[in-house]
Design a protein around this motif. Structure first.
Motif, PDB file in Angstrom:
ATOM      1  N   GLY A 100      25.797  51.882  44.120  1.00 35.31           N
ATOM      2  CA  GLY A 100      25.754  52.044  45.575  1.00 35.31           C
ATOM      3  C   GLY A 100      24.473  52.720  46.011  1.00 35.31           C
ATOM      4  N   ALA A 101      24.099  52.463  47.266  1.00 34.90           N
ATOM      5  CA  ALA A 101      22.895  53.095  47.815  1.00 34.90           C
ATOM      6  C   ALA A 101      23.059  54.619  47.843  1.00 34.90           C
ATOM      7  CB  ALA A 101      22.627  52.565  49.220  1.00 34.90           C
ATOM      8  N   LYS A 102      24.287  55.075  47.973  1.00 31.55           N
ATOM      9  CA  LYS A 102      24.554  56.507  47.956  1.00 31.55           C
ATOM     10  C   LYS A 102      24.068  57.105  46.631  1.00 31.55           C
ATOM     11  CE  LYS A 102      28.471  58.925  49.875  1.00 31.55           C
ATOM     12  NZ  LYS A 102      29.901  58.776  50.197  1.00 31.55           N
ATOM     13  N   TRP A 126      22.998  61.069  58.430  1.00 31.22           N
ATOM     14  CA  TRP A 126      24.185  60.645  57.687  1.00 31.22           C
ATOM     15  C   TRP A 126      24.720  61.845  56.910  1.00 31.22           C
ATOM     16  CZ3 TRP A 126      24.430  58.269  52.311  1.00 31.22           C
ATOM     17  CH2 TRP A 126      25.744  57.828  52.029  1.00 31.22           C
ATOM     18  N   TYR A 129      23.316  63.333  53.324  1.00 27.78           N
ATOM     19  CA  TYR A 129      21.941  63.735  52.964  1.00 27.78           C
ATOM     20  C   TYR A 129      21.788  65.244  52.706  1.00 27.78           C
ATOM     21  CZ  TYR A 129      20.437  59.097  54.766  1.00 27.78           C
ATOM     22  OH  TYR A 129      20.274  57.758  55.002  1.00 27.78           O
ATOM     23  N   ASN A 172      16.119  56.992  57.853  1.00 24.08           N
ATOM     24  CA  ASN A 172      17.208  56.015  57.827  1.00 24.08           C
ATOM     25  C   ASN A 172      17.139  55.137  59.072  1.00 24.08           C
ATOM     26  OD1 ASN A 172      20.799  56.286  58.415  1.00 24.08           O
ATOM     27  ND2 ASN A 172      19.717  54.752  57.245  1.00 24.08           N
ATOM     28  N   ASN A 176      22.466  55.549  60.774  1.00 24.30           N
ATOM     29  CA  ASN A 176      23.851  55.996  60.851  1.00 24.30           C
ATOM     30  C   ASN A 176      23.765  57.500  61.085  1.00 24.30           C
ATOM     31  OD1 ASN A 176      26.475  56.803  60.372  1.00 24.30           O
ATOM     32  ND2 ASN A 176      26.518  56.193  58.219  1.00 24.30           N
ATOM     33  N   ASP A 204      16.016  54.865  53.554  1.00 27.63           N
ATOM     34  CA  ASP A 204      17.351  54.295  53.366  1.00 27.63           C
ATOM     35  C   ASP A 204      17.510  53.132  54.338  1.00 27.63           C
ATOM     36  OD1 ASP A 204      20.048  53.680  53.388  1.00 27.63           O
ATOM     37  OD2 ASP A 204      20.730  55.769  53.411  1.00 27.63           O
ATOM     38  N   ILE A 206      19.807  50.615  54.226  1.00 33.34           N
ATOM     39  CA  ILE A 206      21.080  49.930  53.962  1.00 33.34           C
ATOM     40  C   ILE A 206      21.580  49.097  55.147  1.00 33.34           C
ATOM     41  CG2 ILE A 206      22.550  51.924  54.582  1.00 33.34           C
ATOM     42  CD1 ILE A 206      23.292  49.815  51.540  1.00 33.34           C
ATOM     43  N   TYR A 207      21.183  49.466  56.376  1.00 33.05           N
ATOM     44  CA  TYR A 207      21.650  48.711  57.556  1.00 33.05           C
ATOM     45  C   TYR A 207      20.619  47.701  58.062  1.00 33.05           C
ATOM     46  CZ  TYR A 207      25.442  52.060  57.712  1.00 33.05           C
ATOM     47  OH  TYR A 207      26.543  52.806  57.387  1.00 33.05           O
ATOM     48  N   SER A 237      26.237  46.610  50.066  1.00 34.51           N
ATOM     49  CA  SER A 237      27.480  47.018  50.748  1.00 34.51           C
ATOM     50  C   SER A 237      27.610  46.467  52.152  1.00 34.51           C
ATOM     51  CB  SER A 237      27.566  48.542  50.839  1.00 34.51           C
ATOM     52  OG  SER A 237      27.922  49.085  49.601  1.00 34.51           O
ATOM     53  N   LYS A 238      26.591  46.701  52.974  1.00 40.63           N
ATOM     54  CA  LYS A 238      26.745  46.408  54.397  1.00 40.63           C
ATOM     55  C   LYS A 238      26.393  44.960  54.719  1.00 40.63           C
ATOM     56  CE  LYS A 238      27.254  50.883  54.488  1.00 40.63           C
ATOM     57  NZ  LYS A 238      28.324  51.756  54.881  1.00 40.63           N
ATOM     58  N   ARG A 246      30.141  48.526  44.796  1.00 36.95           N
ATOM     59  CA  ARG A 246      29.297  49.638  44.386  1.00 36.95           C
ATOM     60  C   ARG A 246      27.988  49.205  43.712  1.00 36.95           C
ATOM     61  NH1 ARG A 246      29.564  51.713  47.494  1.00 36.95           N
ATOM     62  NH2 ARG A 246      28.817  53.717  46.803  1.00 36.95           N
ATOM     63  N   ILE A 247      27.175  48.494  44.453  1.00 37.32           N
ATOM     64  CA  ILE A 247      25.837  48.167  43.950  1.00 37.32           C
ATOM     65  C   ILE A 247      24.785  48.533  45.002  1.00 37.32           C
ATOM     66  CG2 ILE A 247      24.235  46.336  43.235  1.00 37.32           C
ATOM     67  CD1 ILE A 247      26.276  46.815  41.088  1.00 37.32           C
ATOM     68  N   TYR A 325      27.712  51.650  64.670  1.00 33.75           N
ATOM     69  CA  TYR A 325      28.316  52.885  65.165  1.00 33.75           C
ATOM     70  C   TYR A 325      27.927  53.120  66.621  1.00 33.75           C
ATOM     71  CZ  TYR A 325      28.394  53.539  60.119  1.00 33.75           C
ATOM     72  OH  TYR A 325      28.578  53.353  58.773  1.00 33.75           O
TER      73      TYR A 325
HETATM   74  N1  PMP Z   1      23.206  55.269  53.529  1.00 31.66           N
HETATM   75  C1  PMP Z   1      23.846  55.267  54.699  1.00 31.66           C
HETATM   76  C2  PMP Z   1      23.113  55.719  55.900  1.00 31.66           C
HETATM   77  C3  PMP Z   1      25.175  54.860  54.783  1.00 31.66           C
HETATM   78  O1  PMP Z   1      25.816  54.882  55.945  1.00 31.66           O
HETATM   79  C4  PMP Z   1      25.828  54.440  53.616  1.00 31.66           C
HETATM   80  C5  PMP Z   1      27.259  53.994  53.717  1.00 31.66           C
HETATM   81  N2  PMP Z   1      28.142  54.766  53.063  1.00 31.66           N
HETATM   82  C6  PMP Z   1      25.119  54.473  52.410  1.00 31.66           C
HETATM   83  C7  PMP Z   1      23.809  54.887  52.400  1.00 31.66           C
HETATM   84  C8  PMP Z   1      25.717  54.132  51.095  1.00 31.66           C
HETATM   85  O2  PMP Z   1      26.151  52.851  50.937  1.00 31.66           O
HETATM   86  P1  PMP Z   1      26.676  52.335  49.533  1.00 31.66           P
HETATM   87  O3  PMP Z   1      26.731  53.494  48.602  1.00 31.66           O
HETATM   88  O4  PMP Z   1      28.004  51.751  49.804  1.00 31.66           O
HETATM   89  O5  PMP Z   1      25.684  51.324  49.089  1.00 31.66           O
END
Ligand code: PMP
Ligand code: GLU
Length: 399
Positions: A100-102, A126, A129, A172, A176, A204, A206-207, A237-238, A246-247, A325
């Motif tokens: 996951g990006a997290k 977010w 962080y 970001n 988010n 980041d 991800i969106y 994910s998004k 979880r990638i 959001y």
């Molecule tokens: N960065 C941001 C800003 C997010 O909102 C999310 C969503 N949880 C993530 C990273 C992580 O996404 P994921 O781990 O599902 O790839």
């Protein structure tokens, strides 16, 4: 006496987004009709071609450890994607696939931070962080941004926050929780400060695909003068509705990737083999139509919410341009008494809305914005309509 937990964990905040999502689910499990606008995860199924790839991987017994860094096909597909869509030049040795990006954000911070390094985080941010920065013994430096500038950090503001201890900026976009999207010229403005000061950027993205009004995502790492300073983070994910798989991945200068990979080799090893095959299918096939359909639907919900919120007295918000959001200010509804209790904070307000009106939202405190509340519109229109009705009802008790 039994020895206590670590001070680090004792001081850590639990992820508020995850905690509230779990709480809403639990209430739903008890038969309560809760509308949950908490979790930020697309409500669409994972594309069939992705699911089929995963099923095939299982049938093919692709179920063992993979290379720690990620499977070669996926690494290559990520480099093609970054080139094609983001104008970023990487070779596969400069990519690390994680859970996951997290996980990628955490790996990046671990790889570059020393004790007492400062990491600049524009607020609202977010939830994870600042906590991640603390976990690597660095110090989050929160920079307040303002609705008047769509909650974006400016070059002057960034410049003012940089000290000799600054290691990185976390950026970001789309953001988010605010939905802010940085334009190319805004990022170029930030880049001049970043280049001059030598700080790193954890971008980041991800969106990136969830973006509206004809705006285009621009990757800060594609600005040549700072390319070596940027760690680009993304995942599936998004964009592909694959939150549970979880990638995520990071791409950066080789030295940083090697550091993060070394770390991952000792802590988690590779991300799930089956999920990597699925992520490969998501990136190697053309799923642009599926994504476009999803974004059109998010946009429809966004416009509905904006229309409704514009007609609710006292609510302020910044027009969201990306992510899914709506972040809004509830200050006009604070310090009001209801049922013998005073609603003092956005936490109190969310608690009141959840327990009395069965509407789950995330208070702004976790995002560094006291008087604000976040809702996710990654849910059905029917749920959104119900939510708006409940919100109106609840707020009218506080008016
Ligand atoms: N960065 C941001 C800003 C997010 O909102 C999310 C969503 N949880 C993530 C990273 C992580 O996404 P994921 O781990 O599902 O790839
Ligand atoms: N990104 C989502 C959110 O902010 C998922 C929850 C999380 O990972 O914290 O709601």
């Amino acid at each position: 006496m039994i020895r206590p937990l670590s001070k680090k964990v004792a001081a850590l905040e639990k992820s508020q987004t995850l905690a509230l999502t779990a709480r809403a689910k639990k209430m739903q499990g008890q038969g309560i009709d809760v509308v949950s606008l908490t979790a930020g995860e697309p409500d669409f199924p994972t594309p069939q071609i992705v699911k089929d790839a995963a099923i095939a991987a299982i049938h093919d017994n692709f179920t063992k450890y993979t290379a720690n860094q990620g499977i070669p096909d996926l690494l290559k597909a990520i480099t093609f994607k970054l080139k094609r869509e983001n104008n970023l030049e990487f070779d596969p040795a400069q990519v690390l696939v994680s859970c996951g990006a997290k996980h990628s954000v955490f790996n990046a911070l671990q790889a570059v931070c020393n004790r007492a390094d400062e990491v600049i985080i524009p607020s609202p941010y977010w939830v994870s962080y600042p906590e991640m920065v603390k976990l690597v013994d660095a110090e989050p430096v929160i920079v307040r941004t303002f609705p008047a500038n769509d909650f974006k950090i400016t070059p002057a503001l960034l410049n003012r926050m940089i000290t000799r201890r600054t290691k990185a900026l976390i950026l970001n976009s789309p953001c988010n929780p605010t939905g802010a999207v940085y334009a190319r010229d805004e990022l170029e403005g930030l880049a001049t400060v970043i280049e001059r000061t030598g700080i790193l950027v954890i971008a980041d993205e991800i969106y990136e695909k969830v973006i509206f009004d004809g705006l285009e995502h621009f990757s800060i790492g594609s600005i040549p003068s700072i390319a070596d300073q940027v760690i680009t983070i993304n995942g599936v994910s998004k964009a592909y509705s694959m939150t549970g798989w979880r990638i995520g991945y990071l791409a950066a200068r080789k030295e940083i990737v090697e550091g993060a990979e070394k770390l991952q080799s000792q802590v988690t090893s590779n991300a799930s083999s089956v999920s990597q095959k699925a992520a490969y299918a998501a990136l190697a096939n053309d799923l642009s139509q599926e994504i476009a359909r999803m974004v059109v639907e998010f946009d429809r919900r966004r416009r509905y919410l904006v229309r409704e919120f514009e007609s609710i007295d006292g609510l302020e918000f910044v027009y969201p341009r990306g992510a899914f959001y709506l972040f809004f200010k509830v200050k006009a509804y604070l310090n009001k008494a209801v049922d013998g209790k005073t609603i003092r904070t956005s936490d109190d307000l969310c608690e009141f809305m959840l327990t009395k009106h069965h509407l789950a939202m995330v208070p702004g405190t976790g995002f560094g914005a006291q008087d604000w509340v976040r809702i996710s519109y990654a849910c059905s229109m029917a749920d959104l309509e119900k939510a708006v009705e409940r919100l109106r009802r609840g707020l009218s008790e506080l008016a």
